[in-house]
Design an enzyme around this catalytic site. Structure first.
Site, PDB file in Angstrom:
ATOM      1  N   TRP A 139       0.866  -1.166   0.000  1.00  0.00           N
ATOM      2  CA  TRP A 139       0.000   0.000   0.000  1.00  0.00           C
ATOM      3  C   TRP A 139       0.909   1.223   0.000  1.00  0.00           C
ATOM      4  CZ3 TRP A 139      -2.035   2.865   4.736  1.00  0.00           C
ATOM      5  CH2 TRP A 139      -3.038   3.778   4.372  1.00  0.00           C
ATOM      6  N   ASP A 221      -0.417  -5.272   9.597  1.00  0.00           N
ATOM      7  CA  ASP A 221      -1.423  -4.338   9.113  1.00  0.00           C
ATOM      8  C   ASP A 221      -2.634  -5.192   8.748  1.00  0.00           C
ATOM      9  OD1 ASP A 221      -1.586  -1.763   6.480  1.00  0.00           O
ATOM     10  OD2 ASP A 221      -3.054  -2.487   7.927  1.00  0.00           O
ATOM     11  N   LYS A 257     -13.234  -1.165   5.927  1.00  0.00           N
ATOM     12  CA  LYS A 257     -13.821  -2.059   4.933  1.00  0.00           C
ATOM     13  C   LYS A 257     -14.782  -3.063   5.531  1.00  0.00           C
ATOM     14  CE  LYS A 257     -10.037  -0.511   2.686  1.00  0.00           C
ATOM     15  NZ  LYS A 257      -9.056   0.395   3.306  1.00  0.00           N
TER      16      LYS A 257
END
Lengths: 411, 414
Positions: A139, A221, A257
């Site tokens: 990311w 993460d 999300k």
């Protein structure tokens, strides 16, 4: 008059947001946005989870609730229930009171707080020179978060094998072996962004073995728990295994999300330490960092998540909503792969169904990506990353045909 | 399983965190936490600056509840906001501070981004100045200033200095002292000014004094950083409280400004704020905006929606806006009344000290003039919680506890 800001240069826009902007301005009725990572329904619409709507109503109706400051570290019932989601209710670490948490602004905020703490306190003070390893690719904001927190040496570790379109395990393990001792490694808990390629259980255990032996720091993460396989526990396997192995570690959790709460900025930094005393001292220093950054975190999203996780029927409904999203993604994967195969598109497309989570690394090169955008109005990242959620039963034929055309005509 | 895990753990000789020291409790927020632990039924929390009604309860503004109901009915999605925040909010936020018809807004030469309340705004501002205002590293704070100003700027890499502000002899503004100090500040340094309702003293310059300060600051070519956390809360009038900010801009200062909606809309925990840079022109504003986004993204990506949506709804809906003005006025009035009551009660207790400053000071806070030892006694013996500098939050005073408070203050000061 000379302006104090006369020399301020125009910064380049963040790529993923520019992509969405370009998409918005495209007049082509066939346009498809496979850029930014947010869930979409089969109608191509954002989806506010039914359980979220329900809990929002509860909150608005409850006159006992107010808008007072949360504690610096956040809403206690959010922090503990969020950590339970990552580590499992029966986690030995929780039972031994060696888990702490900081409510943060989304996954980004959790990474930020963890990074700031590590730079100050990990392995002696002042870790500006301690290497921080992020996967290649990763990311794109990972680099900025750690650099901005003061780490001068943010490096890639081998991860994606472009040729075989899978995990470069040897490269990964090799980098773990040669990393300076005490280096910090940012690991994607599941549904690797952007490749969608996760290590298997056996591969994770190999990673853990090297990290333990070489005293490397584990920083997970976790932005897609539940979203990857549809099952919360399955998606947390790596995190929980590492805890069982005895690691002290950080886990940055995002509820953007899996709760669809993108704009409420709901995140949690879970801290697993050797004992309660260490947790206590770590949290006290976290408070100081929080205080000079945002003082205390926003209330609404955390409240919502806490209520949901702490009430059995709501928790069950949430898990169901998460499965709905994950299932639709799996369906689109299967569908796209099948169509490409039926079209006889050159190359192999198994990676579409083997990859997991919201994203797929298609393998399209930058020229092919440019073609897709300019000639077909299909917007994807220059890396070839597509958001599976942007696919619907209505546009998947167009996308499959376009990929086919691109691969055949553009090299 | 436990034994197996313990066995694994023994493979580590030490914890990564063995050297991590216990951090001291936050001086301001720590007060509330100590208050919570106290079991004395008469305890009073005069620590953190959060408004309380006359029953000592948190007050959710009626216009906020109405805005929330409106928002709920709209069934909006939860998509990410832009890095700079909700447009409806940032536009209204700038207008509130600068005035509807401000030339700055009309010409598009301000950039206003949504921030994580006042703290977040100050932090983004500090980061921005640290990165781009490279001619000077020093930030001059009034003496005293909000306790969190110093660590914020320091953490952002700036150096902190101070200018005289509060006169402990009069418990008022040391105007000459301020001018003297400001006249010596090196050019291009950053000077922090509290727009209204100075925290912690409650002491504000009068308009004629502001004018002289503006003049001197221009002569010294200083970069003005306004912190406006109490617009509306000070006098009860939005425009009056923003007067200094608007005057400086009128005089040609291209300021940077932090705004908070924690107090004036009671949106504390929703974290609603704004950071504004007044630029030379619209083109410069665009460049500055792009850099602010680069600063924000690696901290929290984009700001939270809920509070900004509520604030925007209030600011942009005429009857809600009107109701809000009334409620802010009401809150400010209750504070003013409590100031008067406290002084009256102190006199009733037999105090012969001069308490005029309690009424002269403005906004949520009052710098009582109490010394640290007196504060300690007030806390230990009377369970009155306040910060060591003698600051009390008037919002915590009610008609029900003002008598007891006066008793305690008199006891430790006679």
């Amino acid at each position: 008059i000379m302006s104090l800001f006369g020399e301020v240069p125009q910064a380049t826009p963040v790529a993923v947001f520019k992509l969405s902007n370009d998409f918005k301005e495209d007049p082509n009725p066939m346009k498809v946005n496979l850029g930014v990572g947010a869930y979409r329904t089969d109608e191509g619409q954002p989806w506010v989870l039914p359980v979220v709507k329900k809990v929002e109503k509860l909150i608005v109706a409850d006159n006992r609730l107010n808008h007072e400051y949360l504690p610096i570290l956040g809403l206690p019932e959010f922090r503990s229930s969020a950590s339970k989601i990552a580590l499992g209710e029966d986690s030995p670490a929780i039972q031994e009171s060696r888990v702490g948490a900081v409510q943060c602004l989304g996954g980004t905020g959790a990474l930020k707080m963890g990074a700031e703490f590590l730079r100050r306190w990990y392995n002696g003070n002042d870790n500006m020179k301690t290497p921080v390893y992020v996967s290649a690719p990763t990311w794109e904001n990972h680099n900025s978060v750690f650099a901005n927190a003061g780490f001068k040496d943010v490096r890639p570790y081998k991860y994606w094998d472009a040729e075989k379109r899978g995990l470069d395990l040897d490269g990964f393990l090799g980098d773990l072996e040669t990393a300076p001792k005490h280096s910090i490694f940012v690991l994607h808990a599941c549904a690797h962004n952007p490749t969608g390629t996760d290590p298997t259980h056996v591969e994770w255990m190999q990673v853990a073995e090297v990290m333990k032996r070489r005293k490397l720091f584990v920083f997970f993460d976790s932005a897609y728990q539940g979203f990857a396989s549809g099952c919360l526990d399955k998606d947390a396997w790596a995190v929980r295994n590492f805890v069982t192995q005895g690691f002290e570690m950080f886990c940055a959790q995002s509820f953007s999300k899996n709760f669809g709460l993108y704009n409420e900025r709901v995140g949690n930094l879970t801290i697993v330490a050797r004992d309660a005393d260490n947790v206590r001292r770590v949290l006290s220093q976290m408070e100081k960092i929080v205080r000079v950054t945002w003082s205390n975190p926003p209330s609404q999203g955390a409240r919502l998540v806490a209520i949901t996780l702490n009430r059995a029927e709501l928790f069950a409904e949430w898990k169901d909503n998460v499965k709905t999203m994950a299932d639709r993604v799996l369906l689109m994967r299967a569908s796209l792969q099948a169509k490409l195969q039926a079209l006889g598109t050159p190359g192999t497309w198994d990676h579409i169904t083997q990859q997991i989570g919201m994203f797929s690394f298609t393998g399209l090169n930058p020229k092919q990506v440019e073609y897709m955008i300019k000639e077909r109005s299909i917007y994807l990242m220059a890396s070839g990353r597509i958001n599976m959620c942007g696919l619907t039963t209505k546009n998947i034929d167009y996308v499959a045909k376009s990929i086919h055309e691109t691969v055949v005509n553009v090299q | 399983l436990q034994a197996a895990v313990a066995g694994q753990l023994k493979t580590y000789e030490h914890s990564w965190w063995s050297e991590v020291q216990m951090g001291p409790p936050d001086p301001i927020l720590g007060v509330s936490e100590a208050y919570k632990r106290d079991t004395n039924p008469k305890k009073i929390n005069l620590g953190v600056g959060a408004y309380r009604d006359d029953q000592g309860k948190p007050y959710v503004l009626s216009c906020v509840r109405k805005a929330e109901a409106q928002i709920a009915a709209k069934k909006l999605d939860k998509e990410y906001l832009a890095i700079g925040g909700l447009g409806d909010f940032t536009k209204a936020c700038a207008k509130l501070a600068l005035g509807d018809d401000n030339e700055v807004i009309k010409s598009g030469r301000n950039i206003t981004v949504q921030t994580i309340s006042g703290t977040g705004s100050l932090r983004i501002g500090a980061n921005f100045l640290s990165r781009f205002h490279t001619e000077a590293r020093d930030v001059y704070l009034p003496k005293p200033s909000w306790g969190n100003h110093t660590p914020i700027f320091r953490d952002a890499g700036m150096q902190l200095k101070a200018y005289t502000y509060y006169d402990p002899k009069t418990c008022g503004f040391d105007f000459q002292g301020a001018l003297n100090d400001i006249s010596k500040i090196p050019e291009k340094s950053v000077i922090m000014l509290h727009a209204c309702a100075h925290n912690p003293t409650g002491v504000d310059p009068r308009p004629e004094q502001w004018k002289e300060i503006a003049d001197l600051v221009k002569k010294r070519n200083l970069l003005v950083f306004f912190d406006m956390a109490y617009q509306g809360f000070a006098s009860g009038d939005i425009d009056r409280d923003a007067w200094a900010v608007r005057y400086f801009i009128e005089q040609g200062h291209n300021i940077v400004l932090s705004q908070s909606f924690a107090k004036n809309m009671g949106l504390y925990g929703e974290r609603v704020g704004g950071f504004t840079v007044v630029c030379k022109d619209a083109e410069e504003a665009k460049r500055v905006e792009s850099q602010l986004k680069i600063l924000i993204r690696p901290i929290y990506s984009n700001p939270p929606m809920n509070g900004a949506r509520i604030a925007a709804t209030i600011l942009n809906t005429p009857d809600l806006y009107k109701e809000w003005l009334g409620e802010v006025h009401g809150m400010a009035n209750r504070i003013i009344t409590m100031r008067e009551l406290l002084v009256a009660n102190l006199k009733k207790e037999g105090s012969t000290r001069n308490w005029k400053h309690v009424i002269d000071q403005i906004g949520m806070f009052c710098f009582t003039g109490l010394k640290p030892e007196q504060v300690e006694r007030l806390t230990k013996e009377f369970s009155v919680y306040m910060t060591k500098d003698g600051r009390i939050s008037m919002a915590g005073v009610t008609s029900g506890n003002v008598g007891y408070l006066a008793q305690g203050i008199h006891a430790v000061t006679k």
